[in-house]
Write a protein that holds these residues in place. Structure first.
Motif, PDB file in Angstrom:
ATOM      1  N   PHE A 231      46.032  37.843  39.873  1.00  0.00           N
ATOM      2  CA  PHE A 231      45.132  39.117  39.976  1.00  0.00           C
ATOM      3  C   PHE A 231      44.337  39.235  41.240  1.00  0.00           C
ATOM      4  O   PHE A 231      43.833  38.316  41.789  1.00  0.00           O
ATOM      5  CB  PHE A 231      44.317  39.086  38.775  1.00  0.00           C
ATOM      6  N   ASP A 232      44.695  40.331  42.110  1.00  0.00           N
ATOM      7  CA  ASP A 232      43.927  40.548  43.148  1.00  0.00           C
ATOM      8  C   ASP A 232      43.260  41.806  43.501  1.00  0.00           C
ATOM      9  O   ASP A 232      42.916  42.357  44.675  1.00  0.00           O
ATOM     10  CB  ASP A 232      44.813  40.395  44.420  1.00  0.00           C
ATOM     11  N   ARG A 233      42.832  42.331  42.491  1.00  0.00           N
ATOM     12  CA  ARG A 233      42.140  43.609  42.153  1.00  0.00           C
ATOM     13  C   ARG A 233      43.092  45.005  42.272  1.00  0.00           C
ATOM     14  O   ARG A 233      42.641  46.082  41.983  1.00  0.00           O
ATOM     15  CB  ARG A 233      40.836  43.746  43.303  1.00  0.00           C
ATOM     16  N   ARG A 234      43.994  44.582  43.005  1.00  0.00           N
ATOM     17  CA  ARG A 234      45.197  45.868  43.115  1.00  0.00           C
ATOM     18  C   ARG A 234      46.087  45.826  41.977  1.00  0.00           C
ATOM     19  O   ARG A 234      46.795  46.936  42.086  1.00  0.00           O
ATOM     20  CB  ARG A 234      45.742  45.738  44.572  1.00  0.00           C
TER      21      ARG A 234
ATOM     22  N   TYR B 103      45.713  44.912  38.405  1.00  0.00           N
ATOM     23  CA  TYR B 103      45.127  44.828  37.547  1.00  0.00           C
ATOM     24  C   TYR B 103      46.121  45.034  36.097  1.00  0.00           C
ATOM     25  O   TYR B 103      46.060  44.214  35.283  1.00  0.00           O
ATOM     26  CB  TYR B 103      43.794  45.380  37.436  1.00  0.00           C
ATOM     27  N   LEU B 104      46.696  46.244  36.162  1.00  0.00           N
ATOM     28  CA  LEU B 104      47.482  46.633  34.915  1.00  0.00           C
ATOM     29  C   LEU B 104      48.902  45.630  34.567  1.00  0.00           C
ATOM     30  O   LEU B 104      48.820  45.234  33.760  1.00  0.00           O
ATOM     31  CB  LEU B 104      47.823  47.857  35.228  1.00  0.00           C
ATOM     32  N   GLN B 105      49.489  45.345  35.757  1.00  0.00           N
ATOM     33  CA  GLN B 105      50.526  44.270  36.007  1.00  0.00           C
ATOM     34  C   GLN B 105      50.036  43.095  35.238  1.00  0.00           C
ATOM     35  O   GLN B 105      50.529  42.476  34.407  1.00  0.00           O
ATOM     36  CB  GLN B 105      51.299  44.218  36.998  1.00  0.00           C
ATOM     37  N   TRP B 106      48.930  42.469  35.858  1.00  0.00           N
ATOM     38  CA  TRP B 106      48.266  41.142  35.508  1.00  0.00           C
ATOM     39  C   TRP B 106      47.907  41.256  34.196  1.00  0.00           C
ATOM     40  O   TRP B 106      48.159  40.060  33.270  1.00  0.00           O
ATOM     41  CB  TRP B 106      47.259  40.769  36.545  1.00  0.00           C
ATOM     42  N   SER B 107      47.156  42.051  33.790  1.00  0.00           N
ATOM     43  CA  SER B 107      46.699  42.081  32.357  1.00  0.00           C
ATOM     44  C   SER B 107      47.662  42.128  31.322  1.00  0.00           C
ATOM     45  O   SER B 107      47.626  41.702  30.401  1.00  0.00           O
ATOM     46  CB  SER B 107      45.751  43.271  32.072  1.00  0.00           C
ATOM     47  N   GLN B 108      48.839  42.918  31.741  1.00  0.00           N
ATOM     48  CA  GLN B 108      49.928  42.961  30.696  1.00  0.00           C
ATOM     49  C   GLN B 108      50.530  41.593  30.616  1.00  0.00           C
ATOM     50  O   GLN B 108      51.185  41.072  29.550  1.00  0.00           O
ATOM     51  CB  GLN B 108      50.996  43.956  31.035  1.00  0.00           C
TER      52      GLN B 108
ATOM     53  N   TYR C 116      42.816  30.320  37.287  1.00  0.00           N
ATOM     54  CA  TYR C 116      43.999  29.867  38.221  1.00  0.00           C
ATOM     55  C   TYR C 116      44.859  31.123  38.457  1.00  0.00           C
ATOM     56  O   TYR C 116      45.644  31.136  39.430  1.00  0.00           O
ATOM     57  CB  TYR C 116      44.825  29.011  37.464  1.00  0.00           C
ATOM     58  N   SER C 117      44.822  32.171  37.404  1.00  0.00           N
ATOM     59  CA  SER C 117      45.628  33.322  37.643  1.00  0.00           C
ATOM     60  C   SER C 117      45.077  34.529  38.523  1.00  0.00           C
ATOM     61  O   SER C 117      45.527  35.485  38.476  1.00  0.00           O
ATOM     62  CB  SER C 117      46.144  33.881  36.509  1.00  0.00           C
ATOM     63  N   MET C 118      43.897  34.208  39.142  1.00  0.00           N
ATOM     64  CA  MET C 118      43.237  34.836  39.879  1.00  0.00           C
ATOM     65  C   MET C 118      42.980  34.574  41.022  1.00  0.00           C
ATOM     66  O   MET C 118      43.043  33.179  41.395  1.00  0.00           O
ATOM     67  CB  MET C 118      41.562  35.367  39.280  1.00  0.00           C
ATOM     68  N   THR C 119      42.767  35.483  42.289  1.00  0.00           N
ATOM     69  CA  THR C 119      42.533  34.901  43.649  1.00  0.00           C
ATOM     70  C   THR C 119      41.004  34.239  43.545  1.00  0.00           C
ATOM     71  O   THR C 119      40.291  34.622  42.871  1.00  0.00           O
ATOM     72  CB  THR C 119      42.330  36.120  44.737  1.00  0.00           C
ATOM     73  N   PRO C 120      40.884  33.126  44.494  1.00  0.00           N
ATOM     74  CA  PRO C 120      39.607  32.426  44.416  1.00  0.00           C
ATOM     75  C   PRO C 120      38.411  33.522  44.308  1.00  0.00           C
ATOM     76  O   PRO C 120      37.480  33.146  43.852  1.00  0.00           O
ATOM     77  CB  PRO C 120      39.668  31.380  45.691  1.00  0.00           C
TER      78      PRO C 120
ATOM     79  N   LEU D  61      36.477  41.815  32.760  1.00  0.00           N
ATOM     80  CA  LEU D  61      37.423  42.354  33.983  1.00  0.00           C
ATOM     81  C   LEU D  61      37.877  43.410  33.674  1.00  0.00           C
ATOM     82  O   LEU D  61      38.376  44.655  34.450  1.00  0.00           O
ATOM     83  CB  LEU D  61      38.629  41.226  33.883  1.00  0.00           C
ATOM     84  N   SER D  62      38.206  43.962  32.071  1.00  0.00           N
ATOM     85  CA  SER D  62      38.558  45.300  31.836  1.00  0.00           C
ATOM     86  C   SER D  62      37.625  46.363  32.227  1.00  0.00           C
ATOM     87  O   SER D  62      38.067  47.646  32.157  1.00  0.00           O
ATOM     88  CB  SER D  62      38.961  45.231  29.974  1.00  0.00           C
ATOM     89  N   GLN D  63      36.356  46.167  32.401  1.00  0.00           N
ATOM     90  CA  GLN D  63      35.560  47.060  32.530  1.00  0.00           C
ATOM     91  C   GLN D  63      35.242  47.242  34.018  1.00  0.00           C
ATOM     92  O   GLN D  63      34.592  48.279  34.540  1.00  0.00           O
ATOM     93  CB  GLN D  63      34.299  46.713  31.969  1.00  0.00           C
ATOM     94  N   THR D  64      35.747  46.550  35.059  1.00  0.00           N
ATOM     95  CA  THR D  64      35.614  46.661  36.267  1.00  0.00           C
ATOM     96  C   THR D  64      36.641  47.316  37.210  1.00  0.00           C
ATOM     97  O   THR D  64      37.663  47.555  36.542  1.00  0.00           O
ATOM     98  CB  THR D  64      35.342  45.244  37.096  1.00  0.00           C
TER      99      THR D  64
END
Length: 103
Positions: free
Chosen positions: A24-27, A29-34, A77-81, A100-103
């Motif tokens: 997850f890198d903010r760009r 979110y949809l793919q990462w959350s799925q 661990y699945s997100m950028t630092p 995360l889902s609200q941001t």
């Protein structure tokens, strides 16, 4: 499997997938959350994102809390630092997920 036993939570391959293409890198979110949602569903751990925490008086609380801590670390661990450091002090995986889902 009985309710009092904990299934393996995350294999090294699960972490490699999340740290690779879908970290997850903010760009993305949809793919990462799925990916997170599907991986936890496949591990029968989706209740940590969608359910309510067990009461601390519940006899199964200790096992649930241990699992939740692992899921929280797995999410970090699945997100950028830069992103994960903002979620280090949330008390449950569900609270991380909801925020995360609200941001």
């Amino acid at each position: 499997m009985t309710d009092d036993k904990i299934a393996p939570l995350v294999s090294p391959n699960d972490l490699l997938v999340l740290q690779g293409l879908y970290r997850f890198d903010r760009r993305n979110y949809l793919q990462w959350s799925q990916l997170v949602h599907t991986t936890l569903k496949g591990r029968k751990k989706l209740n940590h994102l969608e359910g309510n925490p067990l009461a601390t008086t519940d006899p199964k609380y200790k096992a649930w809390d241990d699992e939740d801590a692992l899921i929280m670390a797995w999410l970090w661990y699945s997100m950028t630092p830069e992103i994960s450091r903002n979620y280090m002090f949330f008390p449950t995986a569900k609270e991380i997920w909801n925020n995360l889902s609200q941001t």
